[in-house]
Design a protein around this motif. Structure first.
Motif, PDB file in Angstrom:
ATOM      1  N   TYR A 160       0.417  -1.261   0.349  1.00 42.52           N
ATOM      2  CA  TYR A 160       0.052   0.186  -0.192  1.00 42.52           C
ATOM      3  C   TYR A 160       1.287   1.541  -0.239  1.00 42.52           C
ATOM      4  N   ASP A 161       1.878   0.938  -0.624  1.00 44.41           N
ATOM      5  CA  ASP A 161       3.205   2.501  -0.788  1.00 44.41           C
ATOM      6  C   ASP A 161       2.736   3.042   0.907  1.00 44.41           C
ATOM      7  N   GLN A 162       3.261   2.322   1.674  1.00 44.44           N
ATOM      8  CA  GLN A 162       3.606   3.079   3.369  1.00 44.44           C
ATOM      9  C   GLN A 162       4.382   1.588   3.953  1.00 44.44           C
ATOM     10  N   LEU A 163       5.098   1.733   4.890  1.00 43.55           N
ATOM     11  CA  LEU A 163       5.635   0.408   5.773  1.00 43.55           C
ATOM     12  C   LEU A 163       4.835  -0.265   6.350  1.00 43.55           C
ATOM     13  N   LEU A 164       5.205  -1.349   6.073  1.00 42.18           N
ATOM     14  CA  LEU A 164       4.066  -2.382   7.058  1.00 42.18           C
ATOM     15  C   LEU A 164       4.700  -3.398   7.445  1.00 42.18           C
ATOM     16  N   GLN A 165       4.294  -4.196   8.742  1.00 42.40           N
ATOM     17  CA  GLN A 165       5.148  -5.138   9.131  1.00 42.40           C
ATOM     18  C   GLN A 165       3.866  -6.234   8.505  1.00 42.40           C
ATOM     19  N   VAL A 166       4.968  -7.586   8.026  1.00 42.75           N
ATOM     20  CA  VAL A 166       4.055  -8.368   7.114  1.00 42.75           C
ATOM     21  C   VAL A 166       4.207  -9.804   7.456  1.00 42.75           C
ATOM     22  N   PHE A 167       3.089 -10.931   8.262  1.00 41.09           N
ATOM     23  CA  PHE A 167       2.592 -11.535   9.109  1.00 41.09           C
ATOM     24  C   PHE A 167       2.593 -12.909   7.882  1.00 41.09           C
ATOM     25  N   ARG A 168       2.791 -13.912   8.164  1.00 40.78           N
ATOM     26  CA  ARG A 168       2.596 -15.371   6.897  1.00 40.78           C
ATOM     27  C   ARG A 168       2.019 -15.934   7.829  1.00 40.78           C
ATOM     28  N   ILE A 169       0.891 -16.733   7.449  1.00 41.77           N
ATOM     29  CA  ILE A 169       0.845 -18.414   8.035  1.00 41.77           C
ATOM     30  C   ILE A 169       0.712 -19.114   6.786  1.00 41.77           C
ATOM     31  N   ARG A 170       1.295 -20.944   6.808  1.00 42.04           N
ATOM     32  CA  ARG A 170       0.446 -21.714   5.881  1.00 42.04           C
ATOM     33  C   ARG A 170       0.119 -22.538   6.919  1.00 42.04           C
ATOM     34  N   PRO A 171      -0.498 -23.540   5.819  1.00 37.32           N
ATOM     35  CA  PRO A 171      -1.336 -24.716   6.851  1.00 37.32           C
ATOM     36  C   PRO A 171      -1.427 -25.960   7.394  1.00 37.32           C
ATOM     37  N   ALA A 172       0.694 -26.478   7.407  1.00 36.90           N
ATOM     38  CA  ALA A 172       1.164 -26.848   8.978  1.00 36.90           C
ATOM     39  C   ALA A 172       1.121 -26.262  10.323  1.00 36.90           C
ATOM     40  N   GLU A 173       0.791 -24.849   9.997  1.00 41.74           N
ATOM     41  CA  GLU A 173       1.353 -23.550  10.575  1.00 41.74           C
ATOM     42  C   GLU A 173       0.471 -23.532  12.292  1.00 41.74           C
ATOM     43  N   LEU A 174      -0.740 -24.009  11.271  1.00 40.77           N
ATOM     44  CA  LEU A 174      -2.226 -23.604  11.541  1.00 40.77           C
ATOM     45  C   LEU A 174      -2.527 -24.796  12.028  1.00 40.77           C
TER      46      LEU A 174
END
Length: 177
Positions: A160-174
């Motif tokens: 979004y043209d602004q500094l953002l923290q990014v978090f991710r999850i995958r099926p095995a992690e859930l």
């Protein structure tokens, strides 16, 4: 998607009759200040009805499993928030999970409970990973992402043209959460 039912909540499609209750979410300054630039602050019930109408009309045309849904408390039918799965700009490759809870319902675990149900459903649809993005000073969203079992993967200005923290999850992690 139909409805997803959890211990305390129902995640369901939006309805035009939700406008007043949705305004308590999307019209609240404590929520609106964190919305993406593409999501406009809603000032009154008529404007909220227009937003809901647009969301309802767009829903069948979204790339699966994208969508926007209401979060309703089972015990009394109170609309406590909304959540969405959508493709992140600019390349529309990454699915973002986002949640918004009305401020008088914060701290009760509703975002986590509803998001877990939607993440499981999305992974059952074949999605390989989901992302959440938050501004660095949005400590509530960052905390929620961590409670969801999402892993911090860095910072970016890509979406979004602004500094953002990014978090991710995958099926095995859930499955470990």
């Amino acid at each position: 998607m139909g409805e997803l039912v959890t211990k305390r909540l129902v995640v369901r499609d939006w309805d035009l009759g939700d406008a007043e209750a949705a305004l308590a979410v999307y019209g609240a300054e404590d929520v609106a200040q964190w919305l993406t630039p593409e999501t406009h602050v809603v000032r009154d019930a008529q404007a909220m009805r227009s937003v809901l109408h647009a969301w309802i009309e767009a829903q069948p045309n979204l790339v699966a499993p994208a969508g926007r849904w209401a979060i309703v408390r089972r015990e009394d039918g109170l609309l406590v928030g909304g959540l969405s799965l959508r493709l992140l700009p600019p390349y529309e490759e990454d699915f973002e999970l986002s949640w918004q809870i009305r401020p008088d319902q914060w701290g009760r675990g509703y975002a986590t409970e509803a998001s877990h149900a939607v993440m499981r459903w999305a992974f059952d649809q074949g999605i390989e990973e989901l992302f959440a993005v938050a501004r660095p000073d949005n400590t509530r969203a960052i905390g929620a992402a961590r409670r969801l079992g999402m892993e911090w993967v860095g910072e970016t200005t890509k979406y979004y043209d602004q500094l953002l923290q990014v978090f991710r999850i995958r099926p095995a992690e859930l499955k470990r959460v």
